[in-house]
Design a protein around this motif. Structure first.
Motif, PDB file in Angstrom:
ATOM      1  N   ASP A  11       0.824  -1.203   0.000  1.00  0.00           N
ATOM      2  CA  ASP A  11       0.000   0.000   0.000  1.00  0.00           C
ATOM      3  C   ASP A  11       0.861   1.257   0.000  1.00  0.00           C
ATOM      4  O   ASP A  11       0.501   2.282  -0.596  1.00  0.00           O
ATOM      5  N   LYS A  12       2.042   1.176   0.631  1.00  0.00           N
ATOM      6  CA  LYS A  12       2.962   2.302   0.627  1.00  0.00           C
ATOM      7  C   LYS A  12       3.550   2.505  -0.770  1.00  0.00           C
ATOM      8  O   LYS A  12       3.758   3.636  -1.212  1.00  0.00           O
ATOM      9  N   ILE A  13       3.822   1.393  -1.460  1.00  0.00           N
ATOM     10  CA  ILE A  13       4.343   1.498  -2.823  1.00  0.00           C
ATOM     11  C   ILE A  13       3.316   2.188  -3.715  1.00  0.00           C
ATOM     12  O   ILE A  13       3.652   3.091  -4.490  1.00  0.00           O
ATOM     13  N   GLN A  14       2.059   1.775  -3.611  1.00  0.00           N
ATOM     14  CA  GLN A  14       1.007   2.382  -4.416  1.00  0.00           C
ATOM     15  C   GLN A  14       0.891   3.866  -4.106  1.00  0.00           C
ATOM     16  O   GLN A  14       0.764   4.703  -5.012  1.00  0.00           O
ATOM     17  N   SER A  15       0.969   4.239  -2.843  1.00  0.00           N
ATOM     18  CA  SER A  15       0.874   5.637  -2.444  1.00  0.00           C
ATOM     19  C   SER A  15       2.049   6.452  -2.985  1.00  0.00           C
ATOM     20  O   SER A  15       1.862   7.555  -3.512  1.00  0.00           O
ATOM     21  N   ARG A  16       3.265   5.880  -2.899  1.00  0.00           N
ATOM     22  CA  ARG A  16       4.448   6.585  -3.371  1.00  0.00           C
ATOM     23  C   ARG A  16       4.391   6.816  -4.881  1.00  0.00           C
ATOM     24  O   ARG A  16       4.777   7.882  -5.371  1.00  0.00           O
ATOM     25  N   THR A  17       3.939   5.820  -5.626  1.00  0.00           N
ATOM     26  CA  THR A  17       3.921   5.964  -7.081  1.00  0.00           C
ATOM     27  C   THR A  17       2.855   6.960  -7.525  1.00  0.00           C
ATOM     28  O   THR A  17       3.048   7.702  -8.488  1.00  0.00           O
ATOM     29  N   ARG A  18       1.736   7.019  -6.824  1.00  0.00           N
ATOM     30  CA  ARG A  18       0.707   8.018  -7.151  1.00  0.00           C
ATOM     31  C   ARG A  18       1.245   9.428  -6.893  1.00  0.00           C
ATOM     32  O   ARG A  18       1.009  10.350  -7.683  1.00  0.00           O
ATOM     33  N   THR A  19       1.968   9.592  -5.788  1.00  0.00           N
ATOM     34  CA  THR A  19       2.545  10.896  -5.467  1.00  0.00           C
ATOM     35  C   THR A  19       3.579  11.303  -6.511  1.00  0.00           C
ATOM     36  O   THR A  19       3.611  12.452  -6.965  1.00  0.00           O
ATOM     37  N   ALA A  20       4.419  10.350  -6.909  1.00  0.00           N
ATOM     38  CA  ALA A  20       5.440  10.638  -7.912  1.00  0.00           C
ATOM     39  C   ALA A  20       4.799  11.016  -9.246  1.00  0.00           C
ATOM     40  O   ALA A  20       5.242  11.954  -9.920  1.00  0.00           O
ATOM     41  N   GLY A  41      -7.499   8.242 -11.880  1.00  0.00           N
ATOM     42  CA  GLY A  41      -8.470   7.204 -12.159  1.00  0.00           C
ATOM     43  C   GLY A  41      -7.854   5.864 -12.474  1.00  0.00           C
ATOM     44  O   GLY A  41      -8.486   4.817 -12.269  1.00  0.00           O
ATOM     45  N   LEU A  42      -6.610   5.880 -12.954  1.00  0.00           N
ATOM     46  CA  LEU A  42      -5.980   4.635 -13.389  1.00  0.00           C
ATOM     47  C   LEU A  42      -5.119   3.979 -12.322  1.00  0.00           C
ATOM     48  O   LEU A  42      -5.103   2.747 -12.195  1.00  0.00           O
ATOM     49  N   LEU A  43      -4.380   4.780 -11.560  1.00  0.00           N
ATOM     50  CA  LEU A  43      -3.348   4.236 -10.689  1.00  0.00           C
ATOM     51  C   LEU A  43      -3.890   3.791  -9.341  1.00  0.00           C
ATOM     52  O   LEU A  43      -3.359   4.139  -8.278  1.00  0.00           O
ATOM     53  N   THR A  44      -4.940   3.011  -9.375  1.00  0.00           N
ATOM     54  CA  THR A  44      -5.518   2.448  -8.160  1.00  0.00           C
ATOM     55  C   THR A  44      -5.770   0.959  -8.379  1.00  0.00           C
ATOM     56  O   THR A  44      -6.533   0.581  -9.274  1.00  0.00           O
ATOM     57  N   GLY A  75      14.182  -2.421 -19.662  1.00  0.00           N
ATOM     58  CA  GLY A  75      15.505  -2.303 -19.081  1.00  0.00           C
ATOM     59  C   GLY A  75      15.571  -1.634 -17.731  1.00  0.00           C
ATOM     60  O   GLY A  75      16.655  -1.525 -17.145  1.00  0.00           O
ATOM     61  N   THR A  76      14.444  -1.181 -17.214  1.00  0.00           N
ATOM     62  CA  THR A  76      14.397  -0.534 -15.901  1.00  0.00           C
ATOM     63  C   THR A  76      13.879  -1.517 -14.865  1.00  0.00           C
ATOM     64  O   THR A  76      12.853  -2.160 -15.073  1.00  0.00           O
ATOM     65  N   ARG A  77      14.602  -1.634 -13.760  1.00  0.00           N
ATOM     66  CA  ARG A  77      14.163  -2.533 -12.694  1.00  0.00           C
ATOM     67  C   ARG A  77      12.875  -2.026 -12.054  1.00  0.00           C
ATOM     68  O   ARG A  77      12.711  -0.824 -11.835  1.00  0.00           O
ATOM     69  N   THR A  78      11.978  -2.950 -11.748  1.00  0.00           N
ATOM     70  CA  THR A  78      10.691  -2.573 -11.161  1.00  0.00           C
ATOM     71  C   THR A  78      10.329  -3.510 -10.020  1.00  0.00           C
ATOM     72  O   THR A  78      10.841  -4.633  -9.920  1.00  0.00           O
ATOM     73  N   ILE A  79       9.436  -3.028  -9.182  1.00  0.00           N
ATOM     74  CA  ILE A  79       8.745  -3.871  -8.207  1.00  0.00           C
ATOM     75  C   ILE A  79       7.299  -3.972  -8.662  1.00  0.00           C
ATOM     76  O   ILE A  79       6.711  -2.962  -9.075  1.00  0.00           O
ATOM     77  N   ARG A  80       6.751  -5.158  -8.631  1.00  0.00           N
ATOM     78  CA  ARG A  80       5.387  -5.365  -9.114  1.00  0.00           C
ATOM     79  C   ARG A  80       4.433  -5.512  -7.928  1.00  0.00           C
ATOM     80  O   ARG A  80       4.707  -6.256  -6.979  1.00  0.00           O
ATOM     81  N   VAL A  81       3.328  -4.800  -8.008  1.00  0.00           N
ATOM     82  CA  VAL A  81       2.294  -4.861  -6.981  1.00  0.00           C
ATOM     83  C   VAL A  81       0.994  -5.309  -7.646  1.00  0.00           C
ATOM     84  O   VAL A  81       0.663  -4.842  -8.739  1.00  0.00           O
ATOM     85  N   THR A  82       0.270  -6.203  -6.983  1.00  0.00           N
ATOM     86  CA  THR A  82      -0.998  -6.680  -7.536  1.00  0.00           C
ATOM     87  C   THR A  82      -2.140  -6.435  -6.554  1.00  0.00           C
ATOM     88  O   THR A  82      -1.932  -6.302  -5.349  1.00  0.00           O
ATOM     89  N   ARG A 125      -4.872  -3.260 -16.037  1.00  0.00           N
ATOM     90  CA  ARG A 125      -6.073  -2.941 -15.271  1.00  0.00           C
ATOM     91  C   ARG A 125      -6.859  -4.211 -14.964  1.00  0.00           C
ATOM     92  O   ARG A 125      -6.884  -5.176 -15.751  1.00  0.00           O
ATOM     93  N   GLY A 126      -7.496  -4.218 -13.821  1.00  0.00           N
ATOM     94  CA  GLY A 126      -8.296  -5.364 -13.423  1.00  0.00           C
ATOM     95  C   GLY A 126      -9.501  -5.560 -14.320  1.00  0.00           C
ATOM     96  O   GLY A 126      -9.992  -4.625 -14.961  1.00  0.00           O
ATOM     97  N   GLY A 127      -9.955  -6.801 -14.383  1.00  0.00           N
ATOM     98  CA  GLY A 127     -11.158  -7.105 -15.152  1.00  0.00           C
ATOM     99  C   GLY A 127     -10.992  -6.984 -16.651  1.00  0.00           C
ATOM    100  O   GLY A 127     -11.964  -6.768 -17.378  1.00  0.00           O
TER     101      GLY A 127
END
Length: 248
Positions: free
Chosen positions: A49-58, A163-166, A181-188, A212-214
């Motif tokens: 949840d912190k990752i999701q919050s940080r990426t929305r802020t960025a 609207g999208l980044l949730t 080529g960029t390292r990432t962390i994946r959140v589901t 996106r879900g669904g």
């Protein structure tokens, strides 16, 4: 030729084998202890949840972004390639085989399409009516027109990203990956059914890919913070339709 004693040969072979084992063991030990978050921005170690919050802020703090991919809404699929900034945006949208361009400068929205697009929207006049006049022109979309509300969201950076980044459902980290080529962390969200988001581990934690879900589409984000210019189209390329546009 002087013969090499067999005992020396055996000792040399044993020494080489021992060195190989030592080197291999050290390499394996290094691989096993390698920290996948070493040298990153650190968000990979955070709770999902912190990752999701940080990426929305960025994302909100970035002045610009390029967004490409598909969005499914109200049963209709749109393929987007948009460059967005706080005071405008430009790019193309494809739906049902037809492609049109959008340009927003402040609150003014323009739509550019060929005669086939307008002919279909106008019920089919063979290009002799509205379709012929609007073909290949930037058409000013009246703010009261239904098309304005329908398409303005594709050009509004903050509205679109919010609207999208949730992700929906229970969030979880799904390991380390790479995007272009960029390292990432994946959140589901809910093991992927609520969406999947890849967040950059290099520099700011920008979102790089969203599923996106669904089955509601897949989007890629790039060119974060790279400036571009949006400007009024030439008068000769602009049509002020002056009333409600044909329904597309």
């Amino acid at each position: 030729m002087t013969a090499i004693p067999q005992g020396r040969t055996r000792r040399t072979a044993l020494l080489s084998a021992t060195c190989a084992l030592v080197v291999t063991g050290a390499a394996l030990a290094g691989c096993g202890s390698e920290d996948p978050d070493a040298g990153t921005n650190g968000v990979g170690k955070l709770a999902p949840d912190k990752i999701q919050s940080r990426t929305r802020t960025a994302a909100r703090s970035a002045a610009t972004v390029r967004l490409s991919g598909t969005v499914v809404t109200s049963g209709r699929t749109y393929t987007l390639d948009m460059r967005l900034k706080d005071d405008g945006g430009t790019g193309s949208v494809t739906s049902k085989g037809g492609t049109f361009r959008l340009l927003r400068i402040g609150e003014q929205l323009y739509l550019k399409a060929d005669a086939d697009f307008w002919d279909h929207a106008d019920g089919g006049d063979g290009g002799t009516g509205a379709a012929g006049k609007l073909d290949g022109k930037y058409v000013k979309v009246p703010t009261a027109d239904p098309a304005y509300k329908k398409f303005i969201g594709f050009t509004d950076k903050d509205l679109l990203l919010d609207g999208l980044l949730t992700l929906h459902g229970t969030l979880a980290r799904e390991g380390h990956h790479q995007q272009s080529g960029t390292r990432t962390i994946r959140v589901t969200g809910d093991k992927g059914s609520g969406g999947t988001l890849d967040v950059s581990l290099e520099g700011k934690p920008y979102p790089l890919r969203l599923v996106r879900g669904g089955g509601a589409g897949t989007l890629r984000f790039s060119d974060w913070g790279k400036d571009f210019t949006v400007s009024e189209p030439a008068k000769g390329d602009t049509v002020d339709y002056g009333k409600q546009l044909p329904t597309s």
